[in-house]
Design an enzyme around this catalytic site. Structure first.
Site, PDB file in Angstrom:
ATOM      1  N   ASN A   1       0.801  -1.219   0.000  1.00 58.38           N
ATOM      2  CA  ASN A   1       0.000   0.000   0.000  1.00 58.38           C
ATOM      3  C   ASN A   1       0.839   1.276   0.000  1.00 58.38           C
ATOM      4  O   ASN A   1       0.382   2.308  -0.495  1.00 58.38           O
ATOM      5  CB  ASN A   1      -0.920   0.006   1.229  1.00 58.38           C
ATOM      6  CG  ASN A   1      -1.574   1.358   1.448  1.00 58.38           C
ATOM      7  OD1 ASN A   1      -2.470   1.764   0.717  1.00 58.38           O
ATOM      8  ND2 ASN A   1      -1.099   2.073   2.469  1.00 58.38           N
TER       9      ASN A   1
ATOM     10  N   TYR B   1       3.684   9.553 -11.329  1.00 59.86           N
ATOM     11  CA  TYR B   1       2.797   8.793 -10.453  1.00 59.86           C
ATOM     12  C   TYR B   1       1.967   7.800 -11.266  1.00 59.86           C
ATOM     13  O   TYR B   1       1.827   6.626 -10.887  1.00 59.86           O
ATOM     14  CB  TYR B   1       1.886   9.753  -9.688  1.00 59.86           C
ATOM     15  CG  TYR B   1       0.963   9.091  -8.699  1.00 59.86           C
ATOM     16  CD1 TYR B   1       1.440   8.634  -7.475  1.00 59.86           C
ATOM     17  CD2 TYR B   1      -0.399   8.929  -8.979  1.00 59.86           C
ATOM     18  CE1 TYR B   1       0.587   8.030  -6.556  1.00 59.86           C
ATOM     19  CE2 TYR B   1      -1.251   8.338  -8.074  1.00 59.86           C
ATOM     20  CZ  TYR B   1      -0.748   7.889  -6.857  1.00 59.86           C
ATOM     21  OH  TYR B   1      -1.596   7.279  -5.957  1.00 59.86           O
TER      22      TYR B   1
ATOM     23  N   ALA C   1       2.720   6.494 -14.130  1.00 64.64           N
ATOM     24  CA  ALA C   1       3.598   5.432 -14.625  1.00 64.64           C
ATOM     25  C   ALA C   1       3.846   4.384 -13.566  1.00 64.64           C
ATOM     26  O   ALA C   1       3.826   3.173 -13.840  1.00 64.64           O
ATOM     27  CB  ALA C   1       4.927   6.035 -15.095  1.00 64.64           C
TER      28      ALA C   1
ATOM     29  N   LYS D   1       1.959   3.645 -10.901  1.00 67.29           N
ATOM     30  CA  LYS D   1       0.747   2.906 -10.535  1.00 67.29           C
ATOM     31  C   LYS D   1       0.295   1.969 -11.653  1.00 67.29           C
ATOM     32  O   LYS D   1      -0.225   0.877 -11.391  1.00 67.29           O
ATOM     33  CB  LYS D   1      -0.365   3.889 -10.153  1.00 67.29           C
ATOM     34  CG  LYS D   1      -0.113   4.597  -8.832  1.00 67.29           C
ATOM     35  CD  LYS D   1       0.024   3.610  -7.670  1.00 67.29           C
ATOM     36  CE  LYS D   1       0.107   4.290  -6.333  1.00 67.29           C
ATOM     37  NZ  LYS D   1       0.168   3.340  -5.198  1.00 67.29           N
TER      38      LYS D   1
END
Length: 272
Positions: free
Chosen positions: A91, A158, A160, A162
């Site tokens: 996470n 970000y 890329a 995720k």
């Protein structure tokens, strides 16, 4: 019928000091879990541990910056004495929004290291334990983002990371066919958490936020049902996602008029 049993899990949750990580820790705690809570700030991890224990679970705190060398090995060593490891929640994540050419190399590397490299390395390190965790499926739960489904301007790096995490989960799931490890990827849309506190885009710019409780309820329901991909954006709000599949240039055109306003609203969005 419950397909994936969420009770009495022994596992690791990264980014457990706040937001989605904390909420998932409490939910697994309420189902009798014993957890290693990993994050950068001891104070927030201790607060989460207390919530886990109040919910009926048990927790250990492990303060660690997962972007540092050998940090993943230290996390794996922290559960080395456990008889079972049958849960991993990847996470932990960070974000720095803004134009790519104005984003520092340090911020780019930080997002890549925490959002993508750390979960890949941690999963690799723990996979031998997860493969033999118990007489039921172990769980690898990767928290990606709705931005992995629709790349948003001013979130290039970000997005890329995720999207990379999502394809990592998909590939791993196929690699583990026939192995008792259940791999699930979650795509949260804009969620009302501390990570979003420095982001000022609202519903008028396509960033309507859902409550954390509603998002977590969707995650747990999907996981229990055995889903491998969980999209927490309500079905009646998925028009842009569907259009991005059928006609991505139409999405470009739809976003173009609001680019300046969006850039202004997200330029301070930072959790690094």
């Amino acid at each position: 019928m419950t397909i994936v049993d969420l009770t009495n899990r022994y596992g690791i949750i990264t980014g457990a000091g706040q937001g989605i990580g904390r909420a998932l820790a409490v939910e697994f705690g309420s189902r009798g879990a014993h957890l290693l809570l990993v994050g950068r700030k001891e104070s927030t991890l201790v607060a989460t541990a207390r919530l886990v224990e109040a919910a009926g679970g048990t927790a250990e705190v492990f303060t660690q910056d997962l972007t540092l060398p050998n940090s993943v090995d230290r996390v794996a060593e922290a559960v080395g004495s456990w008889a079972t490891v049958d849960l991993l929640v990847n996470n932990a994540g960070n974000v720095r929004a803004g134009r790519l050419e104005l984003t520092s190399e340090a911020d780019i590397r930080s997002m890549i290291e925490l959002n993508l490299v750390a979960p890949v390395l941690l999963t690799r390190a723990l996979l031998p334990r997860l493969r033999t965790g118990a007489d039921r499926d172990s769980i690898v739960l990767n928290i990606s983002s709705g931005i992995a489904l629709v790349g948003m301007p001013f979130y290039t790096v970000y997005a890329a990371t995720k999207a990379g995490l999502a394809r990592f989960g998909e590939s791993l799931r196929r690699e583990l066919t026939g192995v008792k490890v259940h791999v699930t990827t979650v795509y949260p849309g804009a969620t009302d958490t501390d990570m979003m506190s420095s982001q000022n885009a609202g519903a008028d710019l396509g960033w309507e936020r859902r409550s954390l409780d509603d998002v977590i309820a969707d995650v747990l329901a999907g996981l229990e049902a055995g889903d491998h991909e969980i999209n927490t954006v309500p079905e009646d709000r998925r028009g842009m996602q569907e259009l991005n599949i059928s006609d991505p240039m139409a999405v470009d055109a739809a976003m173009a008029p609001g680019l300046a306003d969006l850039e202004s609203a997200v330029r301070d969005h930072r959790s690094i």
